[in-house]
Design a protein around this motif. Structure first.
Motif, PDB file in Angstrom:
ATOM      1  N   ALA A 290      48.243  34.509  53.026  1.00 15.15           N
ATOM      2  CA  ALA A 290      47.309  34.630  54.269  1.00 15.15           C
ATOM      3  C   ALA A 290      46.573  35.579  54.098  1.00 15.15           C
ATOM      4  CB  ALA A 290      48.367  34.437  55.506  1.00 15.15           C
ATOM      5  N   GLY A 291      46.305  36.301  53.098  1.00 17.76           N
ATOM      6  CA  GLY A 291      45.474  37.687  53.004  1.00 17.76           C
ATOM      7  C   GLY A 291      44.045  37.149  52.749  1.00 17.76           C
ATOM      8  N   GLY A 292      43.689  35.975  52.672  1.00 16.59           N
ATOM      9  CA  GLY A 292      42.290  35.727  52.441  1.00 16.59           C
ATOM     10  C   GLY A 292      41.644  36.226  51.194  1.00 16.59           C
ATOM     11  N   LEU A 293      42.554  36.167  49.910  1.00 20.04           N
ATOM     12  CA  LEU A 293      42.296  36.762  48.890  1.00 20.04           C
ATOM     13  C   LEU A 293      41.800  35.698  47.933  1.00 20.04           C
ATOM     14  CD1 LEU A 293      45.045  39.504  48.183  1.00 20.04           C
ATOM     15  CD2 LEU A 293      42.643  39.640  49.330  1.00 20.04           C
ATOM     16  N   ASP A 294      40.782  35.891  46.980  1.00 18.21           N
ATOM     17  CA  ASP A 294      40.352  35.002  45.957  1.00 18.21           C
ATOM     18  C   ASP A 294      41.145  35.031  44.886  1.00 18.21           C
ATOM     19  OD1 ASP A 294      39.376  36.985  44.620  1.00 18.21           O
ATOM     20  OD2 ASP A 294      37.350  36.575  45.294  1.00 18.21           O
ATOM     21  N   ALA A 295      40.982  34.197  43.872  1.00 19.95           N
ATOM     22  CA  ALA A 295      42.021  34.313  42.549  1.00 19.95           C
ATOM     23  C   ALA A 295      42.054  35.472  41.905  1.00 19.95           C
ATOM     24  CB  ALA A 295      41.758  33.100  41.698  1.00 19.95           C
ATOM     25  N   ALA A 296      40.857  36.155  41.831  1.00 16.38           N
ATOM     26  CA  ALA A 296      40.609  37.466  41.099  1.00 16.38           C
ATOM     27  C   ALA A 296      41.435  38.614  41.846  1.00 16.38           C
ATOM     28  CB  ALA A 296      39.280  37.885  40.933  1.00 16.38           C
ATOM     29  N   ASP A 297      41.279  38.495  43.178  1.00 14.48           N
ATOM     30  CA  ASP A 297      41.937  39.337  44.038  1.00 14.48           C
ATOM     31  C   ASP A 297      43.535  39.432  43.861  1.00 14.48           C
ATOM     32  OD1 ASP A 297      39.652  41.041  44.910  1.00 14.48           O
ATOM     33  OD2 ASP A 297      39.526  39.549  46.601  1.00 14.48           O
ATOM     34  N   LYS A 298      43.963  38.114  43.739  1.00 15.72           N
ATOM     35  CA  LYS A 298      45.429  37.862  43.730  1.00 15.72           C
ATOM     36  C   LYS A 298      45.841  38.628  42.541  1.00 15.72           C
ATOM     37  CE  LYS A 298      45.682  34.094  46.999  1.00 15.72           C
ATOM     38  NZ  LYS A 298      45.969  32.648  47.074  1.00 15.72           N
ATOM     39  N   ARG A 299      45.165  38.395  41.387  1.00 19.99           N
ATOM     40  CA  ARG A 299      45.517  38.640  40.043  1.00 19.99           C
ATOM     41  C   ARG A 299      45.762  40.159  40.274  1.00 19.99           C
ATOM     42  NH1 ARG A 299      42.219  34.506  38.112  1.00 19.99           N
ATOM     43  NH2 ARG A 299      40.654  35.625  37.818  1.00 19.99           N
ATOM     44  N   ARG A 300      44.858  40.953  40.748  1.00 21.80           N
ATOM     45  CA  ARG A 300      44.648  42.364  40.883  1.00 21.80           C
ATOM     46  C   ARG A 300      45.979  42.868  41.680  1.00 21.80           C
ATOM     47  NH1 ARG A 300      38.081  43.449  41.458  1.00 21.80           N
ATOM     48  NH2 ARG A 300      37.791  42.921  39.329  1.00 21.80           N
ATOM     49  N   LEU A 301      46.077  42.097  42.668  1.00 23.07           N
ATOM     50  CA  LEU A 301      47.271  42.522  43.799  1.00 23.07           C
ATOM     51  C   LEU A 301      48.448  42.256  43.154  1.00 23.07           C
ATOM     52  CD1 LEU A 301      48.083  43.228  46.735  1.00 23.07           C
ATOM     53  CD2 LEU A 301      48.434  40.568  46.993  1.00 23.07           C
TER      54      LEU A 301
END
Length: 508
Positions: A290-301
């Protein structure tokens, strides 16, 4: 020399104050943060060098008379809580008061904590620890995030800036045990705690005086007069309350089942471990779902998650310096220097001295390698840091064998261990600080720094539990186990460097 203002993290032009390079070729604001952190670390590590020695010293000699298991558990809980509170500290700054004000308020609370410990009585001792924990939670994540804010352009200069900032930390680390340790061990424990508080006050004076060099870095959106600034979201508050309620219920269930016993320091340490793991899982789960992240941000997370685990393992070993290695210095190290018996706490300054000497070398090395396209990636640096940590504990296995039967050994064993640990620290810690600010979505930088320090919280907690075995477990086994875990983790991480680099999406 000036440069064209670049966009800040908030998307606004950087303030003119950031354009001037007036501190080793870096923004003048770096000096303000450098010296603030230097004095804060002076106060923190000065007190920390005395902490386990004070708790395990007999009451007749001014100490608290705790046994090693209890003292180590409190030491680990304290170190853990210091970094655990970085998460709400980053959240409060991001949502409400801004990073700059959080640093100021945190510093004031830290000073009050040290002055409380300067007073006699167990109640003042515990009150002081609580105040220092609270203040450090506000100061630490936000001052580091502000350093990142000085470099909106990113790149190798940001890594170099963090390395210089890290050198400031370790000036305080190296000087503190000499000043605070000598006063504490040879004059009065409480005098040592008091001078640590004086150091924090000096840092606050410098911070306020140098604030004009920071431009708009660290200000809240309201202070920057941004018309689009969002008010704190009610959903965030609900999440915090919900997670808090779940944790209370979880601890109650664990207590009822006998998994933990929160009536003693060791049991509280176990409970804190469950809390930290639960918080980490809750945070990463929320950000993914639910953090509003796109796919690239999720990979970085996900990469931040890997670094979280690596950091926890590293600090679980590294923080033995103030606990089991400090006890080794007092009990099993020959500290006679030309007829003078050196206080054990003075050996805590060695790591800081090495950092001061080597941090500029590492800062230069990363930039030099970057220009030639050969700079190791952040995962590779993390791997190196873990292996160097393990190598240091292999040295301590040899020292323990030499000290068998109660023989006192040369302090050079500890010096070599701290040198190897310094190589590891410079490969991992400043790089981790910088990498998290680059991988994190801009609107959550402060909170992500809190997560980074939460990994250090878990490491400190484990360090305290490990140090509690100092008298119960043969030292070659104890130090050998730490070495094995660190080296194995470093090798495993090295095998995944390439996929992690791809997941970072161009961030190095």
């Amino acid at each position: 020399m000036t440069m064209t203002p670049a966009p800040s993290l908030s998307g606004e032009p950087a303030a003119p104050a950031l354009a001037a390079r007036g501190f080793f070729g870096h923004p003048r604001g770096l000096a303000t943060l450098f010296f603030t952190e230097m004095w804060e670390r002076f106060s923190f590590y000065g007190m920390k060098a005395l902490l386990i020695l004070f708790m395990t010293e007999t009451a007749a000699r001014g100490g608290l008379g705790f046994d090693t298991a209890k003292a180590s558990a409190i030491y680990g809980l304290y170190g853990s809580a210091v970094y655990l509170t970085a998460l709400p500290g980053g959240w409060l700054a991001d949502r409400f008061i801004g990073q700059r004000r959080a640093v100021l308020v945190g510093g004031i609370i830290i000073a009050l904590g040290h002055f409380s410990m300067a007073m006699t009585g167990v109640a003042f001792f515990y009150l002081g620890l609580v105040l220092i924990v609270t203040g450090t939670g506000l100061l630490k994540p936000n001052i580091s995030a502000m350093v990142g804010g000085l470099y909106p352009e990113g790149g190798a200069r940001r890594d170099a800036g963090f390395s210089i900032f890290y050198m400031g930390i370790n000036i305080g680390v190296s000087v503190a045990p000499i000043v605070v340790g000598l006063l504490g061990e040879r004059v009065s424990w409480h005098a040592g705690f008091g001078v640590a508080g004086v150091g924090m006050v000096l840092g606050l004076i410098q911070y306020v005086a140098g604030g004009r060099h920071l431009g708009d870095v660290g200000l809240s959106p309201r202070e920057r007069a941004e018309p689009s600034a969002e008010a704190p979201r009610k959903g965030s508050r609900g999440l915090v309350l919900g997670v808090g309620a779940v944790l209370v219920v979880l601890l109650g269930v664990l207590q009822a089942l006998g998994v933990v016993d929160m009536t003693n320091a060791v049991g509280l340490g176990d409970a804190a471990g469950f809390v930290i793991v639960a918080l980490a899982l809750a945070f990463f789960g929320y950000m993914f779902a639910a953090g509003g992240l796109d796919a690239a941000d999720k990979r970085r997370l996900a990469v931040i998650g890997v670094f979280f685990l690596s950091s926890a393992i590293f600090w679980a070993g590294f923080e033995q310096a103030g606990s089991s290695l400090n006890l080794f210095a007092r009990e099993l190290t020959d500290r006679d220097v030309f007829g003078w018996n050196m206080p054990a706490s003075l050996l805590q300054s060695i790591n800081g001295v090495f950092i001061i000497t080597l941090a500029p070398v590492f800062a230069w090395l990363w930039v030099w390698l970057n220009r030639r396209g050969r700079e190791p990636s952040s995962p590779a640096k993390f791997s190196l840091g873990l292996v160097m940590l393990g190598a240091g504990f292999l040295v301590m296995v040899g020292a323990s064998l030499a000290a068998a039967g109660g023989h006192r050994v040369s302090p050079m064993w500890l010096v070599l261990t701290y040198l190897l640990h310094t190589f590891g620290e410079l490969s991992l810690s400043p790089v981790g600080l910088s990498t998290v600010t680059k991988l994190a979505p801009p609107r959550t930088v402060g909170m992500m720094m809190g997560v980074w320090f939460m990994s250090m919280s878990l490491g400190n907690l484990i360090a305290g539990r490990v140090a509690g075995q100092f008298e119960a477990m043969p030292l070659p086994q104890l130090f050998g186990a730490v070495a094995a875990v660190a080296i194995a983790a470093g090798v495993l991480l090295a095998l995944f460097v390439k996929p992690l680099r791809r997941m970072m999406g161009g961030v190095n």
